[in-house]
Scaffold this motif. Structure first.
Motif, mmCIF file in Angstrom:
data_model
loop_
_atom_site.group_PDB
_atom_site.id
_atom_site.type_symbol
_atom_site.label_atom_id
_atom_site.label_comp_id
_atom_site.label_asym_id
_atom_site.label_seq_id
_atom_site.Cartn_x
_atom_site.Cartn_y
_atom_site.Cartn_z
ATOM 1 N N GLU A 118 -17.588 -2.583 -3.970
ATOM 2 C CA GLU A 118 -16.715 -3.245 -3.009
ATOM 3 C C GLU A 118 -15.335 -3.507 -3.615
ATOM 4 O OE1 GLU A 118 -20.925 -3.972 -2.066
ATOM 5 O OE2 GLU A 118 -19.704 -4.238 -3.865
ATOM 6 N N ALA A 119 -15.314 -3.907 -4.873
ATOM 7 C CA ALA A 119 -14.034 -4.154 -5.542
ATOM 8 C C ALA A 119 -13.270 -2.851 -5.735
ATOM 9 C CB ALA A 119 -14.278 -4.834 -6.881
ATOM 10 N N VAL A 120 -13.987 -1.791 -6.069
ATOM 11 C CA VAL A 120 -13.347 -0.479 -6.234
ATOM 12 C C VAL A 120 -12.729 -0.024 -4.921
ATOM 13 C CG1 VAL A 120 -13.762 1.963 -6.707
ATOM 14 C CG2 VAL A 120 -14.830 0.214 -8.142
ATOM 15 N N LEU A 121 -13.457 -0.184 -3.813
ATOM 16 C CA LEU A 121 -12.963 0.228 -2.494
ATOM 17 C C LEU A 121 -11.654 -0.476 -2.161
ATOM 18 C CD1 LEU A 121 -13.417 1.771 0.159
ATOM 19 C CD2 LEU A 121 -14.774 -0.184 0.960
ATOM 20 N N ALA A 122 -11.608 -1.776 -2.372
ATOM 21 C CA ALA A 122 -10.399 -2.539 -2.058
ATOM 22 C C ALA A 122 -9.262 -2.201 -3.010
ATOM 23 C CB ALA A 122 -10.711 -4.031 -2.107
ATOM 24 N N LEU A 123 -9.545 -2.206 -4.303
ATOM 25 C CA LEU A 123 -8.493 -2.020 -5.295
ATOM 26 C C LEU A 123 -7.924 -0.606 -5.262
ATOM 27 C CD1 LEU A 123 -6.903 -3.388 -7.507
ATOM 28 C CD2 LEU A 123 -8.687 -2.762 -9.140
ATOM 29 N N ALA A 124 -8.786 0.385 -5.083
ATOM 30 C CA ALA A 124 -8.313 1.772 -5.053
ATOM 31 C C ALA A 124 -7.360 2.005 -3.890
ATOM 32 C CB ALA A 124 -9.494 2.727 -4.971
ATOM 33 N N ASN A 125 -7.667 1.423 -2.729
ATOM 34 C CA ASN A 125 -6.786 1.580 -1.568
ATOM 35 C C ASN A 125 -5.479 0.811 -1.745
ATOM 36 O OD1 ASN A 125 -8.136 3.295 0.505
ATOM 37 N ND2 ASN A 125 -9.758 1.777 0.287
ATOM 38 N N ILE A 126 -5.544 -0.365 -2.354
ATOM 39 C CA ILE A 126 -4.325 -1.131 -2.613
ATOM 40 C C ILE A 126 -3.410 -0.368 -3.559
ATOM 41 C CG2 ILE A 126 -3.430 -3.212 -3.733
ATOM 42 C CD1 ILE A 126 -5.891 -4.700 -2.638
ATOM 43 N N VAL A 127 -3.979 0.152 -4.635
ATOM 44 C CA VAL A 127 -3.179 0.923 -5.597
ATOM 45 C C VAL A 127 -2.571 2.145 -4.923
ATOM 46 C CG1 VAL A 127 -3.301 2.309 -7.708
ATOM 47 C CG2 VAL A 127 -4.463 0.103 -7.596
ATOM 48 N N TRP A 128 -3.335 2.804 -4.037
ATOM 49 C CA TRP A 128 -2.832 3.980 -3.319
ATOM 50 C C TRP A 128 -1.589 3.624 -2.513
ATOM 51 C CZ3 TRP A 128 -2.076 5.537 1.758
ATOM 52 C CH2 TRP A 128 -1.969 6.920 1.986
ATOM 53 N N PHE A 129 -1.648 2.532 -1.760
ATOM 54 C CA PHE A 129 -0.506 2.124 -0.938
ATOM 55 C C PHE A 129 0.681 1.711 -1.804
ATOM 56 C CE2 PHE A 129 -3.536 1.656 2.631
ATOM 57 C CZ PHE A 129 -2.783 2.275 3.622
ATOM 58 N N VAL A 130 0.420 0.978 -2.877
ATOM 59 C CA VAL A 130 1.515 0.532 -3.746
ATOM 60 C C VAL A 130 2.221 1.729 -4.373
ATOM 61 C CG1 VAL A 130 2.056 -0.698 -5.882
ATOM 62 C CG2 VAL A 130 0.522 -1.735 -4.203
ATOM 63 N N LEU A 131 1.450 2.677 -4.905
ATOM 64 C CA LEU A 131 2.059 3.853 -5.537
ATOM 65 C C LEU A 131 2.754 4.742 -4.511
ATOM 66 C CD1 LEU A 131 -0.601 4.854 -8.225
ATOM 67 C CD2 LEU A 131 1.492 3.518 -8.508
ATOM 68 N N LEU A 132 2.203 4.809 -3.292
ATOM 69 C CA LEU A 132 2.846 5.603 -2.246
ATOM 70 C C LEU A 132 4.225 5.047 -1.913
ATOM 71 C CD1 LEU A 132 2.830 7.713 0.086
ATOM 72 C CD2 LEU A 132 1.682 5.963 1.490
ATOM 73 N N LEU A 133 4.327 3.731 -1.783
ATOM 74 C CA LEU A 133 5.570 3.107 -1.327
ATOM 75 C C LEU A 133 6.526 2.790 -2.476
ATOM 76 C CD1 LEU A 133 4.076 0.656 1.326
ATOM 77 C CD2 LEU A 133 5.107 2.908 1.716
ATOM 78 N N ALA A 134 5.989 2.407 -3.632
ATOM 79 C CA ALA A 134 6.863 1.953 -4.720
ATOM 80 C C ALA A 134 6.580 2.645 -6.046
ATOM 81 C CB ALA A 134 6.717 0.436 -4.902
ATOM 82 N N GLY A 135 5.777 3.697 -6.018
ATOM 83 C CA GLY A 135 5.410 4.370 -7.264
ATOM 84 C C GLY A 135 6.093 5.697 -7.481
ATOM 85 N N GLY A 136 7.170 5.954 -6.732
ATOM 86 C CA GLY A 136 7.940 7.163 -6.963
ATOM 87 C C GLY A 136 7.585 8.328 -6.073
ATOM 88 N N ILE A 137 6.708 8.122 -5.084
ATOM 89 C CA ILE A 137 6.322 9.235 -4.221
ATOM 90 C C ILE A 137 7.246 9.328 -3.006
ATOM 91 C CG2 ILE A 137 4.494 10.152 -2.734
ATOM 92 C CD1 ILE A 137 2.476 9.267 -4.752
ATOM 93 N N LEU A 138 7.265 8.319 -2.153
ATOM 94 C CA LEU A 138 8.156 8.350 -0.991
ATOM 95 C C LEU A 138 9.561 7.863 -1.323
ATOM 96 C CD1 LEU A 138 5.950 7.257 2.037
ATOM 97 C CD2 LEU A 138 6.539 9.548 1.255
ATOM 98 N N LEU A 139 9.678 6.994 -2.309
ATOM 99 C CA LEU A 139 10.984 6.522 -2.749
ATOM 100 C C LEU A 139 11.287 7.124 -4.112
ATOM 101 C CD1 LEU A 139 10.949 2.735 -1.781
ATOM 102 C CD2 LEU A 139 12.176 4.592 -0.644
ATOM 103 N N ALA A 140 12.313 7.936 -4.186
ATOM 104 C CA ALA A 140 12.687 8.552 -5.461
ATOM 105 C C ALA A 140 13.171 7.490 -6.437
ATOM 106 C CB ALA A 140 13.772 9.590 -5.235
#
Length: 261
Positions: free
Chosen positions: A180-202
């Motif tokens: 359950e912790a993996v499910l929540a944390l993995a999705n949170i990390v995915w969203f954070v890296l998508l928005l602020a981890g250099g993927i959508l924002l250079a």
């Protein structure tokens, strides 16, 4: 009556070769991923939806594109997102629930060593990423994508190292926490890296201090390296080095800390 030589039917117990076990384990893991509806949604449909939407709609700021077309700018980053989705998020969630349901415990009773459990999952992630890359590349080509041919080899190396780095991080996360912790944390990390981890924002659009941090993240290194390879047609040694360090460190730690239950 046929007479057989002595020893023909003598049992010869023993484990198979490491290469054969690795291939079998990777094939099973890859087939399970591709047959899982939620995994396909995360690893393929979401990246394709972002690719099509950001290429056709006027969402991206013109200042970030420069003279590059929208599809040429976004495709390398969508490839990086696909790697992160399958190798990290999907891998971590699948491993967490495999541990919960006792799959890893049963596999540990076989001849598979613990390091091969990690290596088999990473090899499966490489197979899935290869399929993702082909599909995304074909769709992007229909949208007008024209990658720089001199950078294709560098892009392939980046995809391989990125898969190994994110895959090792996924195994590290999925092998340490409750499902359950993996499910929540993995999705949170995915969203954070998508928005602020250099993927959508250079990183170039971020403050200088934050940009340096983002470029040292596996997401930022992969996205910027793919852009350098497929847009500029240049080699990206810095991005390759960052991904290699993440892959080695996370792989070593994951092989030692992954719990079976």
């Amino acid at each position: 009556m046929t007479v057989f030589e002595p020893g023909v039917f003598t049992p010869a117990p023993g484990r198979g070769s490491l290469g054969r076990m690795l291939r079998t384990h990777a094939r099973v893991e890859a087939s399970l991923t591709l047959r899982h509806g939620e995994q396909v949604l995360l690893t393929l449909l979401i990246p394709l939806a972002l690719l099509i939407g950001l290429s056709l709609l006027n969402i991206l700021p013109a200042s970030s594109l420069g003279s590059t077309s929208k599809v040429d700018w976004i495709t390398p980053r969508i490839l990086a997102l696909a790697v992160m989705s399958s190798a990290f998020t999907g891998q971590a969630i699948a491993l967490g629930f495999d541990r919960r349901y006792g799959v890893l415990k049963r596999l540990s009773a076989t001849a598979l060593p613990r390091w091969l459990l990690v290596a088999g999952r990473l090899a499966a992630a490489l197979l899935v990423v290869a399929l993702q890359s082909v599909i995304i590349g074909v769709v992007a080509a229909f949208l007008g994508w024209s990658p720089s041919l001199p950078g294709l080899l560098s892009a392939v190396l980046l995809l391989v190292l990125g898969t190994l780095a994110f895959g090792a991080l996924g195994v590290l996360l999925g092998g340490a926490l409750r499902a359950e912790a993996v499910l929540a944390l993995a999705n949170i990390v995915w969203f954070v890296l998508l928005l602020a981890g250099g993927i959508l924002l250079a990183p170039s659009s971020l403050p200088s201090g934050l940009a340096v941090v983002v470029e040292l993240l596996p997401s930022g290194a992969l996205a910027e390296g793919m852009r350098t390879a497929l847009v500029d047609g240049s080699f990206a040694p810095g991005s390759l080095a960052v991904l290699a360090v993440w892959a080695v460190v996370a792989g070593v730690v994951a092989s030692r800390t992954t719990k079976l239950t």
